[in-house]
Design a protein around this motif. Structure first.
Motif, short mmCIF file in Angstrom:
data_model
loop_
_atom_site.label_atom_id
_atom_site.label_comp_id
_atom_site.label_asym_id
_atom_site.label_seq_id
_atom_site.Cartn_x
_atom_site.Cartn_y
_atom_site.Cartn_z
N CYS A 119 0.87 -1.19 0.00
CA CYS A 119 0.00 0.00 0.00
C CYS A 119 0.90 1.23 0.00
O CYS A 119 1.53 1.56 1.01
CB CYS A 119 -0.90 -0.02 1.23
SG CYS A 119 -2.06 1.37 1.28
N LEU A 120 0.97 1.91 -1.16
CA LEU A 120 1.88 3.04 -1.32
C LEU A 120 1.23 4.33 -0.84
O LEU A 120 0.07 4.62 -1.16
CB LEU A 120 2.29 3.18 -2.78
CG LEU A 120 2.91 1.93 -3.44
CD1 LEU A 120 3.44 2.27 -4.81
CD2 LEU A 120 4.02 1.36 -2.57
N LYS A 137 -2.11 -8.85 5.59
CA LYS A 137 -1.24 -8.92 4.41
C LYS A 137 -0.97 -7.56 3.78
O LYS A 137 -0.45 -7.48 2.66
CB LYS A 137 -1.83 -9.88 3.38
CG LYS A 137 -3.25 -9.60 2.94
CD LYS A 137 -3.74 -10.72 2.00
CE LYS A 137 -5.16 -10.49 1.53
NZ LYS A 137 -5.63 -11.57 0.63
N LEU A 138 -1.31 -6.50 4.50
CA LEU A 138 -1.11 -5.14 3.99
C LEU A 138 0.20 -4.57 4.53
O LEU A 138 0.47 -4.63 5.73
CB LEU A 138 -2.27 -4.25 4.41
CG LEU A 138 -2.47 -2.95 3.63
CD1 LEU A 138 -2.88 -3.24 2.20
CD2 LEU A 138 -3.54 -2.09 4.31
N SER A 139 1.02 -4.03 3.64
CA SER A 139 2.29 -3.40 4.00
C SER A 139 2.26 -1.95 3.57
O SER A 139 2.12 -1.65 2.39
CB SER A 139 3.47 -4.11 3.32
OG SER A 139 3.60 -5.44 3.78
N ALA A 140 2.39 -1.04 4.54
CA ALA A 140 2.41 0.39 4.23
C ALA A 140 3.82 0.80 3.82
O ALA A 140 4.79 0.54 4.54
CB ALA A 140 1.97 1.20 5.45
N ILE A 141 3.93 1.42 2.65
CA ILE A 141 5.23 1.84 2.11
C ILE A 141 5.14 3.32 1.75
O ILE A 141 4.24 3.74 1.02
CB ILE A 141 5.61 1.01 0.88
CG1 ILE A 141 5.81 -0.46 1.30
CG2 ILE A 141 6.87 1.54 0.22
CD1 ILE A 141 6.16 -1.38 0.18
N LEU A 142 6.05 4.10 2.28
CA LEU A 142 6.03 5.55 2.10
C LEU A 142 6.94 5.94 0.95
O LEU A 142 8.11 5.55 0.91
CB LEU A 142 6.48 6.23 3.39
CG LEU A 142 6.31 7.75 3.49
CD1 LEU A 142 4.82 8.11 3.52
CD2 LEU A 142 6.99 8.27 4.75
N ASN A 143 6.40 6.69 -0.01
CA ASN A 143 7.19 7.26 -1.09
C ASN A 143 7.49 8.72 -0.76
O ASN A 143 6.57 9.53 -0.62
CB ASN A 143 6.43 7.21 -2.42
CG ASN A 143 6.61 5.88 -3.13
OD1 ASN A 143 7.51 5.12 -2.80
ND2 ASN A 143 5.76 5.60 -4.09
N ILE A 144 8.75 9.06 -0.63
CA ILE A 144 9.10 10.43 -0.26
C ILE A 144 9.83 11.12 -1.40
O ILE A 144 10.62 10.52 -2.12
CB ILE A 144 9.95 10.49 1.02
CG1 ILE A 144 11.30 9.77 0.81
CG2 ILE A 144 9.23 9.90 2.21
CD1 ILE A 144 12.29 10.04 1.90
#
Length: 373
Positions: A272-273, A301-308
């Motif tokens: 999850c971006l 099964k959700l992975s939080a991924i931060l785009n900076i």
């Protein structure tokens, strides 16, 4: 069945780590255990013990190679691992170092007298294929960059990916001029044709640059909007049955349309971006509770991924989720006119690879590699 113990004497760190990663992330994790020797003295000492390997691989690329005496060791098959240019004794077994890793491991298993009839895929569930979804609550979050790069990373690691897109407006990476390949695939999925193998094949496009295959996005928006959960599940199931596919990456829309919810149900892991922008973060915080309500069990099964893009990530408090990875995002990726302009940074790729290894690694006790010496 006990794993086949394989000893590898090699100083080629990059190749060895790629091989070890492939074992951990593929069906071979239940069949092979690789012991990495980094010097000959330790390798010789291990060959005299009770736990010596069943097969010994000697990398011909080692500098100052003095491995010739090891060929005389008794008690296990010994094979040279090289590119075909190094001198090899006429009676030694030679294995091509840069062949597909699944073929290399099958050859190693054959040397050990282990079966390689492909039955392992039938016993692994879902054909042993890993399903990774890429989702975000807002558009322009970098889903396609993530999916395209992840597919390339997996391909370089010897894991054969296939990419699907369920976006209403397919990104440039997943376009193909001419025929409606997505429509043909859905016709087969719906049972309109039983020709060919059970997976997707004729409909796929080969990306020669990244060495990946993908199904082009839908050209008929009405057809896409009519898809329901079951249609998505059938499409992903058909994709996972495609010959030579180890992982399916699904590039998803930011909506809660039934086709998206069906795809999320099919995934083993969902990236999850979240862009590091106030509006996008607030939208993600509002969307996540609705998503968890619509898709039972998605939280696990959700992975939080931060785009900076700023270099200074802001705090995130979205539904109790912790950020698993932070990826550097470039603003010019939002305005590509041709996907070949996509220049992904080495830092982005290395962090993405680290995350992929962390989520696709098998449970404790299934580790496929050990290092000694």
């Amino acid at each position: 069945m006990k794993k086949c113990a394989v000893g590898l004497l090699s100083l080629d760190k990059e190749y060895t780590e790629r091989l070890l990663s492939y074992v951990r992330m593929s069906e071979y994790r239940a069949l092979v255990q690789i012991v990495w020797y980094t010097n000959e003295d330790y390798c010789r000492s291990m060959m005299t013990e009770e736990n010596k390997p069943e097969v010994l691989l000697l990398d011909t690329a080692n500098q100052e190679n003095e491995s010739q005496p090891l060929l005389l060791q008794k008690g296990c098959p010994v094979a040279m691992l090289g590119d075909g240019t190094a001198f090899v004794p006429h009676d030694a077994t030679m294995l091509e170092k840069y062949q597909p890793l699944n073929r290399l491991l099958d050859a190693v298993l054959q040397l050990a007298g282990r079966p390689t009839d492909g039955s392992r895929k039938k016993a692994s569930g879902k054909n042993g294929c890993y399903i990774l979804g890429v989702y975000s609550a807002s558009g322009g979050a970098g889903k396609t960059v993530f999916a395209y790069t992840a597919a390339g990373v997996l391909s370089r690691m010897g894991i054969r990916p296939l990419v699907l897109t369920l976006e209403s407006i397919p990104s440039l990476c997943w376009n193909a001029a001419g025929e409606d390949r997505f429509g043909k695939a859905m016709y087969r999925v719906a049972g309109g044709s039983a020709e060919g193998d059970p997976g997707l094949g004729p409909e796929l496009v080969e990306d020669a640059y990244r060495k990946i295959r993908f199904l082009p996005g839908a050209s008929n928006l009405e057809e896409l909007e009519e898809m329901d959960k079951e249609d998505s599940l059938k499409l992903i199931r058909r994709a996972s049955q495609t010959l030579g596919v180890d992982a399916v990456i699904v590039d998803l829309d930011s909506s809660l349309h039934p086709r998206i919810l069906g795809a999320l149900l099919a995934c083993h892991r969902i990236a999850c971006l979240i862009p590091d922008q106030c509006i996008a973060r607030e939208k993600a915080e509002r969307q996540l509770p609705r998503l968890m309500e619509a898709v039972p069990g998605i939280r696990d099964k959700l992975s939080a991924i931060l785009n900076i893009s700023s270099g200074h990530p802001q705090e995130w408090h979205g539904g109790g989720f912790e950020i698993e990875e932070i990826l550097p995002c470039q603003e010019d990726w939002r305005t590509l006119s041709d996907f070949r302009q996509l220049g992904v940074s080495a830092l982005y790729e290395s962090r993405l690879q680290k995350w992929l290894l962390s989520v696709m690694e098998p449970p404790a006790g299934w580790a496929g590699a050990r290092r000694h010496g």
